[in-house]
Design a protein around this motif. Structure first.
Motif, mmCIF file in Angstrom:
data_model
loop_
_atom_site.group_PDB
_atom_site.id
_atom_site.type_symbol
_atom_site.label_atom_id
_atom_site.label_comp_id
_atom_site.label_asym_id
_atom_site.label_seq_id
_atom_site.Cartn_x
_atom_site.Cartn_y
_atom_site.Cartn_z
ATOM 1 N N PRO A 347 0.825 -1.210 0.000
ATOM 2 C CA PRO A 347 0.000 0.000 0.000
ATOM 3 C C PRO A 347 0.861 1.262 0.000
ATOM 4 O O PRO A 347 2.031 1.234 0.390
ATOM 5 N N ILE A 348 0.272 2.359 -0.420
ATOM 6 C CA ILE A 348 0.979 3.644 -0.430
ATOM 7 C C ILE A 348 0.838 4.264 0.960
ATOM 8 O O ILE A 348 -0.260 4.630 1.386
ATOM 9 N N THR A 349 1.938 4.368 1.670
ATOM 10 C CA THR A 349 1.957 4.937 3.017
ATOM 11 C C THR A 349 2.145 6.449 2.925
ATOM 12 O O THR A 349 2.488 6.985 1.860
ATOM 13 N N PRO A 350 1.955 7.185 4.027
ATOM 14 C CA PRO A 350 2.245 8.618 3.995
ATOM 15 C C PRO A 350 3.683 8.905 3.552
ATOM 16 O O PRO A 350 3.928 9.815 2.755
ATOM 17 N N ARG A 351 4.638 8.127 4.065
ATOM 18 C CA ARG A 351 6.033 8.328 3.669
ATOM 19 C C ARG A 351 6.238 7.961 2.198
ATOM 20 O O ARG A 351 6.996 8.633 1.481
ATOM 21 N N GLY A 352 5.574 6.914 1.745
ATOM 22 C CA GLY A 352 5.691 6.525 0.345
ATOM 23 C C GLY A 352 5.133 7.579 -0.588
ATOM 24 O O GLY A 352 5.689 7.844 -1.664
ATOM 25 N N ALA A 353 4.015 8.205 -0.184
ATOM 26 C CA ALA A 353 3.418 9.269 -1.001
ATOM 27 C C ALA A 353 4.351 10.474 -1.082
ATOM 28 O O ALA A 353 4.545 11.059 -2.160
ATOM 29 N N ALA A 354 4.937 10.848 0.056
ATOM 30 C CA ALA A 354 5.866 11.986 0.070
ATOM 31 C C ALA A 354 7.097 11.689 -0.785
ATOM 32 O O ALA A 354 7.580 12.546 -1.542
ATOM 33 N N LYS A 355 7.599 10.478 -0.666
ATOM 34 C CA LYS A 355 8.772 10.062 -1.446
ATOM 35 C C LYS A 355 8.469 10.106 -2.943
ATOM 36 O O LYS A 355 9.251 10.652 -3.741
ATOM 37 N N ALA A 356 7.325 9.552 -3.359
ATOM 38 C CA ALA A 356 6.983 9.514 -4.784
ATOM 39 C C ALA A 356 6.747 10.911 -5.331
ATOM 40 O O ALA A 356 7.128 11.223 -6.467
ATOM 41 N N ALA A 357 6.103 11.777 -4.529
ATOM 42 C CA ALA A 357 5.865 13.154 -4.979
ATOM 43 C C ALA A 357 7.185 13.884 -5.204
ATOM 44 O O ALA A 357 7.351 14.617 -6.192
ATOM 45 N N GLN A 358 8.135 13.688 -4.300
ATOM 46 C CA GLN A 358 9.458 14.306 -4.473
ATOM 47 C C GLN A 358 10.142 13.762 -5.726
ATOM 48 O O GLN A 358 10.734 14.521 -6.513
ATOM 49 N N PHE A 359 10.050 12.458 -5.920
ATOM 50 C CA PHE A 359 10.698 11.839 -7.081
ATOM 51 C C PHE A 359 10.117 12.369 -8.383
ATOM 52 O O PHE A 359 10.857 12.633 -9.341
ATOM 53 N N ILE A 360 8.808 12.540 -8.441
ATOM 54 C CA ILE A 360 8.163 13.079 -9.645
ATOM 55 C C ILE A 360 8.678 14.482 -9.931
ATOM 56 O O ILE A 360 8.959 14.836 -11.092
ATOM 57 N N GLN A 361 8.834 15.295 -8.893
ATOM 58 C CA GLN A 361 9.339 16.659 -9.091
ATOM 59 C C GLN A 361 10.778 16.645 -9.620
ATOM 60 O O GLN A 361 11.148 17.486 -10.456
ATOM 61 N N LEU A 362 11.570 15.691 -9.148
ATOM 62 C CA LEU A 362 12.937 15.583 -9.658
ATOM 63 C C LEU A 362 12.942 15.167 -11.128
ATOM 64 O O LEU A 362 13.746 15.675 -11.925
ATOM 65 N N CYS A 363 12.041 14.250 -11.505
ATOM 66 C CA CYS A 363 11.943 13.852 -12.919
ATOM 67 C C CYS A 363 11.485 15.028 -13.785
ATOM 68 O O CYS A 363 11.958 15.208 -14.910
ATOM 69 N N GLU A 364 10.583 15.828 -13.237
ATOM 70 C CA GLU A 364 10.131 17.027 -13.961
ATOM 71 C C GLU A 364 11.298 17.992 -14.152
ATOM 72 O O GLU A 364 11.487 18.561 -15.231
ATOM 73 N N GLN A 365 12.097 18.154 -13.116
ATOM 74 C CA GLN A 365 13.241 19.065 -13.186
ATOM 75 C C GLN A 365 14.239 18.643 -14.255
ATOM 76 O O GLN A 365 14.791 19.470 -14.980
ATOM 77 N N SER A 366 14.451 17.331 -14.392
ATOM 78 C CA SER A 366 15.452 16.826 -15.340
ATOM 79 C C SER A 366 14.837 16.398 -16.683
ATOM 80 O O SER A 366 15.533 15.865 -17.536
ATOM 81 N N ASN A 367 13.523 16.627 -16.831
ATOM 82 C CA ASN A 367 12.817 16.285 -18.082
ATOM 83 C C ASN A 367 12.934 14.785 -18.382
ATOM 84 O O ASN A 367 13.205 14.378 -19.513
ATOM 85 N N THR A 368 12.709 13.979 -17.355
ATOM 86 C CA THR A 368 12.807 12.527 -17.470
ATOM 87 C C THR A 368 11.418 11.901 -17.502
ATOM 88 O O THR A 368 10.631 12.108 -16.572
ATOM 89 N N PRO A 369 11.078 11.127 -18.532
ATOM 90 C CA PRO A 369 9.780 10.443 -18.556
ATOM 91 C C PRO A 369 9.633 9.512 -17.358
ATOM 92 O O PRO A 369 10.628 9.020 -16.817
ATOM 93 N N ILE A 370 8.387 9.269 -16.970
ATOM 94 C CA ILE A 370 8.126 8.435 -15.787
ATOM 95 C C ILE A 370 7.271 7.233 -16.186
ATOM 96 O O ILE A 370 6.259 7.376 -16.878
ATOM 97 N N LEU A 371 7.693 6.054 -15.716
ATOM 98 C CA LEU A 371 6.918 4.831 -15.886
ATOM 99 C C LEU A 371 6.198 4.520 -14.578
ATOM 100 O O LEU A 371 6.817 4.520 -13.515
ATOM 101 N N PHE A 372 4.901 4.267 -14.652
ATOM 102 C CA PHE A 372 4.109 3.879 -13.486
ATOM 103 C C PHE A 372 3.658 2.431 -13.673
ATOM 104 O O PHE A 372 2.977 2.117 -14.650
#
Length: 538
Positions: A347-372
């Protein structure tokens, strides 16, 4: 980059059970696809008698021989509306992304071999999704048209929203996306505007019919008597009305002209030179993807076992795994194209949600496509999770998914439940593409859970009213609710309703992602020559 060391026993009993279940799921949707092909093949004698090619034969002539072709939403509308036995799946359309004269295009053909290619409500939904794909990925569109128009049994479900397809065509022309249509047969009423709004129109002599009102309607409305050819024949539109630019002698000649038009567009010449990519194949065979996801959804597995069989060199750089291990984030490459990856080991925990949100922002910063890669029961529930801010952190994750602009590619490999579907970029969060494995399930919750929830709510309602509920009634309610939700969570149900762009064999996952990532990369650097109103015939 660290290389994943697989711990899967590909010779074990559990692997064999998972593999058998997956092969059965693959066979199930392939059987449906074959039934649709068989149904269309029944019309071949009629097409031969008329001197026409079947819709799939037209597509095969159009596409470059040996080049890849990705069919889209092949089972849209399965057992919906008039499709009682599944043989009419596809929504009256055959569509996909392939190469024509060396140009990557979106190709659409009315499946006139089945019910005259009439469009159901799902067919309209599919056509709008196809236009969205063309716009987002800057793809020229080639349509092989022959349709009886909207299915009049569902006219009220199609009429108003159908205008959106015409508006999209006008805007695509203004964007600078070429649209080429070959009219192989009837294209009447509102359907006549589809070629009319295309940039290049080819009509087949003696076969194409384009008119707003056919002879019967014309006579009923005005009393005028006219033939098909006078009202909307190919020669009339090419020589008199000027609706068509090219007159073809037969289906094959019409397809030839479409290929020549496409080949003469300097479409590829406008692209900047893209560097050649070198990469290593995964260390583990794709065949093993069949046995990784447990047939029993309650059994855990490590999503890295999938990564090991799709990533270049089976290499994966984990992101903040010590902070939260249930939501897996990290970097990998697919056919030399760097990607971010987000998957589920629980399951997605509060910490997991925060971690994934940060990771998405880093991918946005570096213009990196994301696989879900979905396999989630949703967000963690309970007092501890609520007090740790699961709503707050989950909201941040959904904000990140919704607002990031890099290409998002989604594969549903297992369960996709509740708000976990949203957080993992399900259909409603607009991934660039979304596909599903045939074992996957998508629902607000599991059927058994839903049945128990409704039972508890009903029991409490009766208790508060001072009228204890009949246990047999509660049993029936719980069972009926569970059965209904389970039947509406299957991969076939989801793809029928266009919750995805198609079902895939897990073994094709890496090849599919490589193709999609290349489409996205090309779109990101492609210049378009736009104008204000689109090209019009004046």
């Amino acid at each position: 980059m660290p290389v994943i060391q697989s711990e899967i026993d590909s010779h074990g009993e559990a692997f064999a059970q998972n593999r058998d279940a997956m092969l059965a799921a693959i066979a199930s949707f392939r059987d449906v696809e074959q039934k649709v092909l068989d149904k269309a093949a029944e019309a071949k004698p009629k097409f031969i008698k008329r001197g026409q090619l079947l819709p799939r034969e037209r597509i095969n002539l159009l596409l470059d021989s040996g080049a890849p072709f990705l069919e889209l939403a092949s089972l849209a509308g399965y057992k919906l509306h008039d499709d009682k036995d599944g043989t009419q799946a596809g929504g009256g359309l055959i569509a996909g992304i392939g190469y024509v004269a060396g140009v990557r295009c979106l190709v659409i053909a009315n499946n006139s071999a089945i019910k005259g290619g009439t469009i159901s409500p799902t067919g309209l939904k599919k056509s709008l999704r196809l236009q969205q794909i063309a716009v987002e990925n800057k793809l020229p569109v080639i349509t092989l048209a022959e349709s009886g128009g909207a299915n009049l049994n569902y006219a009220a479900d199609i009429f108003v929203e159908g205008a959106r397809g015409f508006a999209n065509q006008a805007r695509m022309s203004a964007m600078g996306l070429p649209q080429i249509t070959v009219v192989h047969g009837s294209s009447t009423a509102g359907g006549a505007y589809q070629p009319g709004l295309s940039d290049y129109v080819v009509v087949v002599r003696g076969k194409a019919k384009l008119f707003l009102a056919g002879p019967p309607l014309l006579k009923a409305a005005t009393g005028e008597v006219a033939t098909d050819e006078e009202l909307g024949g190919a020669e009339m539109h090419a020589q008199v009305a000027g609706t068509a630019e090219y007159l073809a002698e037969n289906d094959a000649d019409g397809v030839r002209l479409a290929r020549e038009i496409t080949g003469l567009l300097p479409w590829n010449a406008q692209l900047p030179t893209r560097p050649a990519k070198t990469y290593s194949e995964p260390l583990y065979p794709a065949e093993e993807l069949l046995g990784i996801v447990p047939a029993d959804a309650k059994k855990p597995y490590d999503v890295r076992e999938i990564i090991a069989r799709i990533a270049d060199g089976s290499a994966f750089l984990d992101f903040k795994n010590e902070f939260d291990s249930q939501t897996v984030c990290g970097h990998l490459a697919i056919e030399g194209q760097p990607c971010g990856f987000i998957g589920n080991n629980g399951p997605i925990t509060p910490r997991g949600a925060a971690k994934a949100a940060q990771f998405i922002q880093l991918c946005e910063q570096s213009n990196t496509p994301i696989l879900f890669f979905h396999n989630t029961t949703g967000f963690m529930v309970g007092t501890e999770s609520e007090q740790n801010g699961v709503i707050k952190h989950g909201s941040k994750l959904i904000q990140a998914v919704a607002n990031c602009t890099v290409p998002k590619l989604t594969i549903v490999v297992g369960g996709s439940y509740g708000a976990g579907n949203y957080a993992m970029c399900g259909r409603g969060l607009d991934p660039r593409f979304i596909f599903a494995w045939p074992n996957s399930k998508t629902a607000v919750m599991g059927g058994a859970q839903a049945g128990k929830v409704l039972r508890i709510v009903t029991e409490d309602k009766h208790r508060k009213a001072g009228n204890p509920a009949d246990p047999k009634m509660l049993d029936m309610l719980e069972m009926a609710t569970a059965q209904k939700l389970d039947s509406q969570s299957t991969a076939l149900y989801g793809t029928a309703n266009l919750w995805d762009d198609g079902l895939i064999d897990p073994r094709d996952t890496r090849k599919l992602l490589g193709f999609l990532l290349d489409i996205c990369a090309e779109a990101s650097v492609r210049p378009l020559k736009s104008n204000s109103f689109g090209v019009a015939r004046l």
